[in-house]
Motif scaffolding. Sequence first.
Motif, PDB file in Angstrom:
ATOM      1  N   MET A   1       0.838  -1.184   0.000  1.00  0.00           N
ATOM      2  CA  MET A   1       0.000   0.000   0.000  1.00  0.00           C
ATOM      3  C   MET A   1       0.880   1.243   0.000  1.00  0.00           C
ATOM      4  SD  MET A   1      -2.914  -1.280   2.704  1.00  0.00           S
ATOM      5  CE  MET A   1      -3.989   0.107   2.385  1.00  0.00           C
ATOM      6  N   SER A   2       0.385   2.322  -0.550  1.00  0.00           N
ATOM      7  CA  SER A   2       1.220   3.495  -0.774  1.00  0.00           C
ATOM      8  C   SER A   2       1.708   4.140   0.507  1.00  0.00           C
ATOM      9  CB  SER A   2       0.429   4.526  -1.601  1.00  0.00           C
ATOM     10  OG  SER A   2      -0.764   4.896  -0.918  1.00  0.00           O
ATOM     11  N   ASP A   3       0.941   4.003   1.628  1.00  0.00           N
ATOM     12  CA  ASP A   3       1.355   4.628   2.875  1.00  0.00           C
ATOM     13  C   ASP A   3       2.270   3.738   3.709  1.00  0.00           C
ATOM     14  OD1 ASP A   3      -0.389   2.708   3.738  1.00  0.00           O
ATOM     15  OD2 ASP A   3      -1.666   4.050   4.902  1.00  0.00           O
ATOM     16  N   GLY A   4       2.669   2.577   3.156  1.00  0.00           N
ATOM     17  CA  GLY A   4       3.567   1.691   3.867  1.00  0.00           C
ATOM     18  C   GLY A   4       2.876   0.756   4.837  1.00  0.00           C
ATOM     19  N   THR A   5       1.532   0.762   4.875  1.00  0.00           N
ATOM     20  CA  THR A   5       0.784  -0.161   5.720  1.00  0.00           C
ATOM     21  C   THR A   5       0.414  -1.378   4.898  1.00  0.00           C
ATOM     22  OG1 THR A   5      -0.132   1.634   7.027  1.00  0.00           O
ATOM     23  CG2 THR A   5      -1.283  -0.468   7.125  1.00  0.00           C
ATOM     24  N   PHE A   6       0.734  -2.559   5.412  1.00  0.00           N
ATOM     25  CA  PHE A   6       0.453  -3.791   4.695  1.00  0.00           C
ATOM     26  C   PHE A   6      -0.568  -4.599   5.477  1.00  0.00           C
ATOM     27  CE2 PHE A   6       4.962  -2.740   3.801  1.00  0.00           C
ATOM     28  CZ  PHE A   6       4.807  -2.409   2.465  1.00  0.00           C
ATOM     29  N   LEU A   7      -1.654  -4.977   4.803  1.00  0.00           N
ATOM     30  CA  LEU A   7      -2.731  -5.711   5.454  1.00  0.00           C
ATOM     31  C   LEU A   7      -2.851  -7.150   4.970  1.00  0.00           C
ATOM     32  CD1 LEU A   7      -5.523  -2.975   5.515  1.00  0.00           C
ATOM     33  CD2 LEU A   7      -3.975  -3.650   7.367  1.00  0.00           C
TER      34      LEU A   7
ATOM     35  N   ALA B   1       2.165  -7.173  12.259  1.00  0.00           N
ATOM     36  CA  ALA B   1       0.986  -7.174  13.134  1.00  0.00           C
ATOM     37  C   ALA B   1       1.200  -6.348  14.395  1.00  0.00           C
ATOM     38  CB  ALA B   1       0.619  -8.609  13.500  1.00  0.00           C
ATOM     39  N   ARG B   2       2.442  -6.109  14.764  1.00  0.00           N
ATOM     40  CA  ARG B   2       2.725  -5.284  15.940  1.00  0.00           C
ATOM     41  C   ARG B   2       2.157  -3.878  15.771  1.00  0.00           C
ATOM     42  NH1 ARG B   2       8.933  -4.444  16.650  1.00  0.00           N
ATOM     43  NH2 ARG B   2       8.509  -3.205  14.773  1.00  0.00           N
ATOM     44  N   ASP B   3       2.214  -3.375  14.523  1.00  0.00           N
ATOM     45  CA  ASP B   3       1.719  -2.024  14.256  1.00  0.00           C
ATOM     46  C   ASP B   3       0.358  -2.010  13.583  1.00  0.00           C
ATOM     47  OD1 ASP B   3       4.053  -0.495  15.199  1.00  0.00           O
ATOM     48  OD2 ASP B   3       5.091  -1.513  13.567  1.00  0.00           O
ATOM     49  N   GLU B   4      -0.061  -3.150  13.024  1.00  0.00           N
ATOM     50  CA  GLU B   4      -1.358  -3.238  12.346  1.00  0.00           C
ATOM     51  C   GLU B   4      -1.981  -4.579  12.708  1.00  0.00           C
ATOM     52  OE1 GLU B   4      -4.508  -2.840  11.243  1.00  0.00           O
ATOM     53  OE2 GLU B   4      -3.466  -1.032  10.545  1.00  0.00           O
ATOM     54  N   PRO B   5      -2.751  -4.644  13.800  1.00  0.00           N
ATOM     55  CA  PRO B   5      -3.276  -5.931  14.276  1.00  0.00           C
ATOM     56  C   PRO B   5      -4.168  -6.656  13.272  1.00  0.00           C
ATOM     57  CG  PRO B   5      -3.483  -4.236  15.967  1.00  0.00           C
ATOM     58  CD  PRO B   5      -3.092  -3.531  14.703  1.00  0.00           C
TER      59      PRO B   5
ATOM     60  N   ALA C   1      14.377  -9.231  10.462  1.00  0.00           N
ATOM     61  CA  ALA C   1      14.752  -7.851  10.747  1.00  0.00           C
ATOM     62  C   ALA C   1      15.369  -7.177   9.518  1.00  0.00           C
ATOM     63  CB  ALA C   1      15.726  -7.810  11.922  1.00  0.00           C
ATOM     64  N   ALA C   2      16.123  -7.953   8.727  1.00  0.00           N
ATOM     65  CA  ALA C   2      16.720  -7.403   7.504  1.00  0.00           C
ATOM     66  C   ALA C   2      15.647  -6.997   6.504  1.00  0.00           C
ATOM     67  CB  ALA C   2      17.663  -8.424   6.880  1.00  0.00           C
TER      68      ALA C   2
ATOM     69  N   PRO D   1       8.153   0.604  10.525  1.00  0.00           N
ATOM     70  CA  PRO D   1       8.352   1.366  11.767  1.00  0.00           C
ATOM     71  C   PRO D   1       9.110   0.548  12.801  1.00  0.00           C
ATOM     72  CG  PRO D   1       6.097   1.613  10.987  1.00  0.00           C
ATOM     73  CD  PRO D   1       6.731   0.562  10.122  1.00  0.00           C
ATOM     74  N   GLY D   2      10.087   1.180  13.432  1.00  0.00           N
ATOM     75  CA  GLY D   2      10.861   0.520  14.465  1.00  0.00           C
ATOM     76  C   GLY D   2      12.011  -0.318  13.952  1.00  0.00           C
ATOM     77  N   SER D   3      12.166  -0.461  12.643  1.00  0.00           N
ATOM     78  CA  SER D   3      13.263  -1.267  12.098  1.00  0.00           C
ATOM     79  C   SER D   3      14.524  -0.425  11.969  1.00  0.00           C
ATOM     80  CB  SER D   3      12.872  -1.846  10.737  1.00  0.00           C
ATOM     81  OG  SER D   3      12.652  -0.802   9.801  1.00  0.00           O
ATOM     82  N   ASP D   4      15.676  -1.092  12.012  1.00  0.00           N
ATOM     83  CA  ASP D   4      16.954  -0.409  11.843  1.00  0.00           C
ATOM     84  C   ASP D   4      17.984  -1.420  11.352  1.00  0.00           C
ATOM     85  OD1 ASP D   4      17.869  -1.905  14.079  1.00  0.00           O
ATOM     86  OD2 ASP D   4      17.292  -0.299  15.457  1.00  0.00           O
ATOM     87  N   ASP D   5      19.251  -1.017  11.310  1.00  0.00           N
ATOM     88  CA  ASP D   5      20.291  -1.888  10.756  1.00  0.00           C
ATOM     89  C   ASP D   5      20.971  -2.747  11.808  1.00  0.00           C
ATOM     90  OD1 ASP D   5      21.805  -0.041  12.129  1.00  0.00           O
ATOM     91  OD2 ASP D   5      23.112   0.465  10.438  1.00  0.00           O
ATOM     92  N   SER D   6      20.403  -2.847  12.989  1.00  0.00           N
ATOM     93  CA  SER D   6      21.056  -3.634  14.039  1.00  0.00           C
ATOM     94  C   SER D   6      21.167  -5.104  13.663  1.00  0.00           C
ATOM     95  CB  SER D   6      20.308  -3.476  15.366  1.00  0.00           C
ATOM     96  OG  SER D   6      18.969  -3.905  15.251  1.00  0.00           O
ATOM     97  N   TRP D   7      20.314  -5.579  12.750  1.00  0.00           N
ATOM     98  CA  TRP D   7      20.389  -6.979  12.314  1.00  0.00           C
ATOM     99  C   TRP D   7      21.732  -7.299  11.671  1.00  0.00           C
ATOM    100  CZ3 TRP D   7      21.463  -8.358   7.334  1.00  0.00           C
ATOM    101  CH2 TRP D   7      21.359  -7.349   6.369  1.00  0.00           C
ATOM    102  N   SER D   8      22.387  -6.293  11.090  1.00  0.00           N
ATOM    103  CA  SER D   8      23.625  -6.528  10.342  1.00  0.00           C
ATOM    104  C   SER D   8      24.876  -6.458  11.209  1.00  0.00           C
ATOM    105  CB  SER D   8      23.746  -5.498   9.212  1.00  0.00           C
ATOM    106  OG  SER D   8      23.889  -4.178   9.738  1.00  0.00           O
TER     107      SER D   8
END
Length: 274
Positions: free
Chosen positions: A1-7, A41-45, A187-188, A196-203
């Motif tokens: 979806m264009s706003d980055g929300t996936f259902l 699902a954490r951000d979109e139940p 995480a990658a 939201p909440g993701s970062d490069d710490s997985w690497s």
Amino acid sequence: MSDGTFLRYVALGDSQTEGVGDGDDSVGLRGWADRLAELLARDEPDVLYANLAVRGRLAGQVRAEQLAPALALRPDLATVVAGVNDLLRPGFDAEATAGHLEAMFAALTGQGARVATLTFPDVGRLIPAARPLASRVRHLNDLIREAAYRHGVTVAEAAQHPVVTDPRMWSVDRLHASALGHERIAAAVAHALDLPGSDDSWSRPLPPPPLPPLTGLRAVGAEVRWAGAFLGPWLGRRLRGRSSGDGRRAKRPELSPVGTATPGRSLPVEEGRR
């Protein structure tokens, strides 16, 4: 979806996407795709999730068996990860393998889905006998990147970070990610998708291991035991024309809320309901 929300998230692929190495067939498999769905699902139940992956599948089989069902589910997010089973075969054709992946990229993005994929680590860093395959892995990764670019597919660049070949990221068979590896793969992909909440710490590298690596005769003995436990049975299946996925079907063939039927099993056909 264009706003980055996936259902509606649908995962296509082979054993890694099915979750082999993260749990087992007695208690159920989790895996990186399940873990990615949990992050969604954490951000979109209300997110719905299907996992069509089946172990042992070649890229062409993923396309033939999973693409049409995936399109029918009309995902707004799809992950397509396949090709490792192909590059392990003597007759590996990188262009044909990448062609199957590109066909899936094109069909899914053409229907409006956001699509993500992965590049693959050098298996020779985990399995010394597989070191001659390094050039195959690099070539396939290059083709995946090119195909992804043509179709606007997001690529999680797992191949470029040394942590990916840390033995602790892999299960004892060295072909499937461990629970920690699956967690980092999820995480990658989340980071590549800019969730939201993701970062490069997985690497980032893991802490130093508590014990030094095996050397000398102990290392040779470990290789012999690994070959007997895993390489021998794998070669036996190839010689008999068999696959670890024979008689199995997807563990989550339909979209359902993330919290249901998780972890799941890739069921033998006779156990599942059609």
